[in-house]
Design a protein around this motif. Structure first.
Motif, mmCIF file in Angstrom:
data_model
loop_
_atom_site.group_PDB
_atom_site.id
_atom_site.type_symbol
_atom_site.label_atom_id
_atom_site.label_comp_id
_atom_site.label_asym_id
_atom_site.label_seq_id
_atom_site.Cartn_x
_atom_site.Cartn_y
_atom_site.Cartn_z
ATOM 1 N N ALA A 69 -10.474 2.464 -7.597
ATOM 2 C CA ALA A 69 -11.556 2.907 -6.768
ATOM 3 C C ALA A 69 -11.173 2.479 -5.392
ATOM 4 C CB ALA A 69 -12.724 2.121 -7.232
ATOM 5 N N SER A 70 -10.258 1.588 -5.147
ATOM 6 C CA SER A 70 -10.133 1.106 -3.900
ATOM 7 C C SER A 70 -8.871 1.465 -3.185
ATOM 8 C CB SER A 70 -10.427 -0.300 -3.715
ATOM 9 O OG SER A 70 -9.653 -1.108 -4.524
ATOM 10 N N GLY A 71 -7.938 2.022 -3.740
ATOM 11 C CA GLY A 71 -6.668 2.332 -3.750
ATOM 12 C C GLY A 71 -6.379 3.099 -2.465
ATOM 13 N N GLY A 72 -7.446 4.120 -2.089
ATOM 14 C CA GLY A 72 -7.275 4.881 -1.173
ATOM 15 C C GLY A 72 -7.096 4.378 0.238
ATOM 16 N N VAL A 73 -7.493 3.064 0.268
ATOM 17 C CA VAL A 73 -7.399 2.452 1.643
ATOM 18 C C VAL A 73 -6.059 2.231 2.172
ATOM 19 C CG1 VAL A 73 -7.844 0.089 2.900
ATOM 20 C CG2 VAL A 73 -9.487 1.054 1.076
#
Length: 395
Positions: free
Chosen positions: A106-110
């Protein structure tokens, strides 16, 4: 009369010891979904169940929280590799990387798109950490496969793994990890010798670059490279107007606001890709050849329209819902074409497996293209197309 215990006493006793970690994980998901500038500290705090004031006790400002989020996954990947013996088999090197990536899906796009908003020093440090990660995978690839371009293969494999952070296909974790591992192993074993790419890949044609013939089109053409280089939120109307030779107030005669220029850029990207797909699939009847043509088309599009591609991928999540909807619909229609052809070529795949592999192919293009610095050349297009076809299991 004895006072009853207040409601706050149990809450204080059960305050999580890892609250800072919970904040970082929640913030990463918000930054990935909405983009750095659209995310707010209030929204992040609400996701953790605390007040914004409590959030500021852990992080002095949004940037400090963002910088820690950007480092979270890469640091986790490096830590996972530190537990793997230096002479481990490639599959044993990739497996923990996949597990960490899936855990932080869920947070890898950062890291993937938003890291450009880091300051120079933080970006340099993050890049060095990621280079260490790629280097470790490259060593394993070189050890296991005596093939050239091992750094390109390693980066492409990591791109396929990292693709899981860019979509929401629901699939069982074990099944997902197995799909990504198999795809990554196929990528690093790809034959990149001249002539290895199927002939169907060489027949693709791209739509001509749009020629700005109106002031509105000139504004769009000037804004696209600025958005791609600096990010939409950073670019000002004044910069766009200066690039076209207009006063900033004159922009409003052509676009109601800066966000409308961004939407026009994203719609242009979707239209060009759809036109290229229609053009290159027109006379293709064999599903295998169709998938190869799709891969070659997407690779050619990515090299030819790098700025447009990066804008569409990075900025769509931060758009207001009513402006985002037609762009999401265009993305879904594009994926549907891929899914139909891939499942015809590989009947063993169900729809979810097919979508995971399709996005893995897109991830291969992103990281392989970056590794090649998006230098457009026939041999680069051929190599990346071959890597994508391998990720899909059609080599």
């Amino acid at each position: 009369m004895t006072a009853e215990p207040t409601a706050s006493a149990p809450a204080a006793a059960t305050r999580p010891r890892n609250r800072k970690q919970l904040i970082v994980e929640a913030a990463g998901a918000v930054f990935s979904a909405r983009g750095y500038h659209a995310a707010s500290m209030e929204e992040i705090a609400a996701g953790v169940g605390i007040t914004a004031a409590a959030l500021y006790r852990h992080f002095p400002n949004k940037y400090a929280l963002f910088a820690e989020c950007a480092e979270l996954m890469v640091d986790g990947l490096v830590a996972a590799l530190d537990e793997v013996p230096s002479d481990a088999a490639l599959a044993d090197v990739l497996r923990p990387l996949i597990q960490v990536t899936v855990a932080h899906r869920a947070s890898g796009g950062v890291y993937r798109w938003e890291a450009r908003y880091l300051n120079r020093e933080d970006r340099r440090r993050l890049g060095a950490t990621f280079a260490r990660l790629v280097g470790r995978v490259t060593e394993a690839v070189k050890r296991e496969y005596q093939l050239p371009n091992e750094d390109l293969r390693a980066a492409a494999a990591l791109g396929g793994i990292g693709s899981i952070t860019m979509h929401h296909t629901a699939i069982a974790q074990r099944r997902l990890e197995e799909l990504l591992l198999a795809a990554a192993l196929r990528v690093v074993a790809t034959d990149l010798a001249p002539g290895a790419v199927p002939a169907a890949a060489h027949d693709v044609e791209m739509p001509a670059q749009p020629v700005p013939r109106t002031r509105r089109a000139e504004i769009l053409a000037a804004a696209i490279p600025l958005f791609a280089r600096d990010g939409f939120a950073t670019v000002t109307n004044g910069q766009i107007a200066e690039a076209v030779g207009l006063a900033p107030s004159a922009l409003y005669r052509h676009y109601p606001g800066k966000v409308d220029i961004l939407v026009a850029a994203c719609l242009q990207a979707a239209a060009l890709l759809a036109q290229a797909v229609d053009q290159n699939l027109q006379d293709v009847t064999d599903p295998h050849a169709a998938v190869v043509a799709l891969a070659a088309t997407y690779v050619a599009y990515s090299f030819e329209y790098t700025a447009l591609t990066s804008i569409a991928e990075a900025e769509i999540p931060g758009l207001p819902a009513e402006l985002k909807q037609p762009l999401i619909l265009a993305q879904h229609e594009h994926i549907a074409v891929w899914e139909q052809q891939l499942r015809s070529a590989r009947p063993d795949l169900d729809p979810r497996q097919a979508r995971v592999l399709i996005h893995a192919g897109f991830g291969v293009v992103v990281e392989a293209g970056r590794r090649l610095r998006w230098q457009d050349a026939p041999e680069h297009r051929d190599a990346v197309t071959a890597l994508v076809v391998s990720a899909l299991g059609l080599a």
